[in-house]
Design a protein around this motif. Structure first.
Motif, PDB file in Angstrom:
ATOM      1  N   LEU A 125     101.090  88.370  -5.947  1.00  0.00           N
ATOM      2  CA  LEU A 125     102.036  88.484  -7.056  1.00  0.00           C
ATOM      3  C   LEU A 125     101.740  89.731  -7.882  1.00  0.00           C
ATOM      4  O   LEU A 125     102.650  90.457  -8.286  1.00  0.00           O
ATOM      5  CB  LEU A 125     101.964  87.228  -7.930  1.00  0.00           C
ATOM      6  N   LYS A 168     102.778  92.793  -5.870  1.00  0.00           N
ATOM      7  CA  LYS A 168     104.220  93.055  -5.930  1.00  0.00           C
ATOM      8  C   LYS A 168     104.592  93.725  -7.240  1.00  0.00           C
ATOM      9  O   LYS A 168     105.361  94.692  -7.266  1.00  0.00           O
ATOM     10  CB  LYS A 168     105.005  91.751  -5.778  1.00  0.00           C
ATOM     11  N   GLU A 169     104.041  93.228  -8.345  1.00  0.00           N
ATOM     12  CA  GLU A 169     104.361  93.765  -9.667  1.00  0.00           C
ATOM     13  C   GLU A 169     103.933  95.220  -9.808  1.00  0.00           C
ATOM     14  O   GLU A 169     104.646  96.043 -10.376  1.00  0.00           O
ATOM     15  CB  GLU A 169     103.689  92.910 -10.743  1.00  0.00           C
ATOM     16  N   ASN A 175     110.467  90.255  -0.488  1.00  0.00           N
ATOM     17  CA  ASN A 175     110.731  88.864  -0.131  1.00  0.00           C
ATOM     18  C   ASN A 175     109.963  88.482   1.123  1.00  0.00           C
ATOM     19  O   ASN A 175     109.577  89.326   1.923  1.00  0.00           O
ATOM     20  CB  ASN A 175     112.217  88.639   0.104  1.00  0.00           C
ATOM     21  N   GLU A 177     109.337  81.174  -5.147  1.00  0.00           N
ATOM     22  CA  GLU A 177     110.527  81.590  -5.910  1.00  0.00           C
ATOM     23  C   GLU A 177     110.525  83.105  -6.113  1.00  0.00           C
ATOM     24  O   GLU A 177     111.561  83.759  -5.965  1.00  0.00           O
ATOM     25  CB  GLU A 177     110.558  80.874  -7.250  1.00  0.00           C
ATOM     26  N   GLU A 178     109.360  83.670  -6.418  1.00  0.00           N
ATOM     27  CA  GLU A 178     109.257  85.110  -6.661  1.00  0.00           C
ATOM     28  C   GLU A 178     109.624  85.914  -5.415  1.00  0.00           C
ATOM     29  O   GLU A 178     110.246  86.970  -5.507  1.00  0.00           O
ATOM     30  CB  GLU A 178     107.833  85.453  -7.101  1.00  0.00           C
ATOM     31  N   SER A 216     111.563  84.692  -2.880  1.00  0.00           N
ATOM     32  CA  SER A 216     112.832  84.183  -2.318  1.00  0.00           C
ATOM     33  C   SER A 216     112.655  83.602  -0.906  1.00  0.00           C
ATOM     34  O   SER A 216     113.414  83.902   0.011  1.00  0.00           O
ATOM     35  CB  SER A 216     113.882  85.305  -2.278  1.00  0.00           C
ATOM     36  N   LYS A 264     105.813  79.029  -7.806  1.00  0.00           N
ATOM     37  CA  LYS A 264     105.948  80.343  -8.443  1.00  0.00           C
ATOM     38  C   LYS A 264     106.028  81.438  -7.386  1.00  0.00           C
ATOM     39  O   LYS A 264     106.869  82.341  -7.457  1.00  0.00           O
ATOM     40  CB  LYS A 264     104.770  80.582  -9.383  1.00  0.00           C
ATOM     41  N   PHE A 265     105.165  81.346  -6.398  1.00  0.00           N
ATOM     42  CA  PHE A 265     105.119  82.371  -5.353  1.00  0.00           C
ATOM     43  C   PHE A 265     106.388  82.339  -4.501  1.00  0.00           C
ATOM     44  O   PHE A 265     107.005  83.385  -4.245  1.00  0.00           O
ATOM     45  CB  PHE A 265     103.893  82.149  -4.466  1.00  0.00           C
TER      46      PHE A 265
END
Length: 317
Positions: free
Chosen positions: A222, A225-226, A239, A259-260, A262, A256-257
């Motif tokens: 996460l 990715k940010e 994705n 959904e982030e 997709s 959380k992962f």
């Protein structure tokens, strides 16, 4: 006179049958001798009762999540014919049987890359047999090695056969015009990290693969990715169409992962009646995201077929 001729004719027929049976028996023995020269005797049992499989077609990539009981084992058949095996199933006879019979059903002879995502009992059951029965070009090991006797036998067999082994570390693993496989985690050569996460892409299809990895590994992705850390390898994490998710993952972290990124499809490796299964909370969290769930304990062997950027999922018990 006629009786004697008839008797002699019968004897000739009997002798011919004996010669034919002897020739057939000799041919069978000779065939077994030739077979044993190329196939180790201990592996013969893995050539019987093979599961039904569909051979990979031209231009296709197939990801097989095997029924490795309460272990992890995934085979990737790439469009150019190369094969990547991730994990070796649980450390028990049933898992080894399922893994090796599935590989034989696919007529696998060579494994270009063998990746051990973690050194726990869930991923090292058939590793020694794999390097004994198939041609393995190179192996990637976790930074933290396993302490089990089975893992020790595997690493000793690697050394005996002279198979090159490397420590998994973030970066390119296999890259072509059609596909790419990157190690996403660990981010650098950290000796205290035992998890390995892999990014598989092919024609717009993206998948996250690993073994029994931790929540810290997902948290690291996460952050990656940010901060767009993957840009230095030429990849952008936007994705994951499919994710191989550990069954003991915390449901909040997982939701959380997923959904982030997709995620549409979630795969679980688990065994019926075993305590190592996804919790109701984890299943609910995945279902609430409208993701499709596939489990080896209920679906058996799970295969994702990717072609022209789209994928389908099939199962075989």
């Amino acid at each position: 006179m006629n009786y004697r001729k008839g008797k002699e004719a019968q004897e000739r027929v009997k002798r011919k049958i004996k010669y034919i049976l002897l020739a057939v028996f000799s041919a069978i023995i000779a065939g077994l001798c030739v077979f044993s020269a190329f196939v180790p005797a201990a592996s013969w049992k893995y050539y019987f009762s093979l599961p039904k499989v569909v051979i990979c077609g031209d231009g296709e990539m197939r990801v097989h999540c095997m029924d490795a009981k309460n272990g992890d084992c995934t085979l990737v058949e790439l469009p150019d014919g190369k094969t990547v095996l991730i994990g070796g199933g649980a450390d028990d006879g049933a898992s080894r049987k399922n893994v090796l019979r599935f590989l034989n059903a696919l007529k696998i002879k060579r494994i270009d890359v063998l990746i051990v995502p973690d050194a726990t009992y869930r991923g090292n059951g058939a590793l020694k047999e794999i390097v004994c029965y198939y041609t393995v070009d190179e192996v990637y090991l976790p930074a933290v090695e396993g302490t089990s006797s089975k893992y020790g036998e595997f690493t000793a067999e690697l050394q005996r056969r002279g198979i090159p082994a490397y420590t998994s570390c973030a970066g390119e693993l296999l890259v072509s015009d059609e596909y790419a496989i990157h190690v996403l985690y660990p981010l650098k050569d950290i000796q205290s990290v035992s998890d390995t996460l892999l990014f598989l892409s092919c024609g717009g299809f993206n998948m996250l693969l690993g073994g029994n990895y931790s929540e810290e590994a997902l948290d690291a992705l996460l952050v990656e990715k940010e901060l767009a850390l993957g840009n230095k390898w030429g990849i952008t994490l936007t994705n994951f169409d499919a994710v191989n998710l550990p069954v003991k993952m915390n449901e909040i972290t997982a939701a959380k992962f997923l959904e982030e990124f997709s995620t549409q499809t979630v795969l679980f490796s688990c065994q019926s009646g075993d305590s190592y299964q996804p919790s109701d909370k984890l299943l609910t969290a995945v279902t609430d995201l409208d993701a499709n769930i596939y489990r080896t304990d209920r679906n058996g062997y799970i295969t994702l077929t990717v072609k022209n950027g789209t994928y389908t999922v099939s199962t075989q018990r």
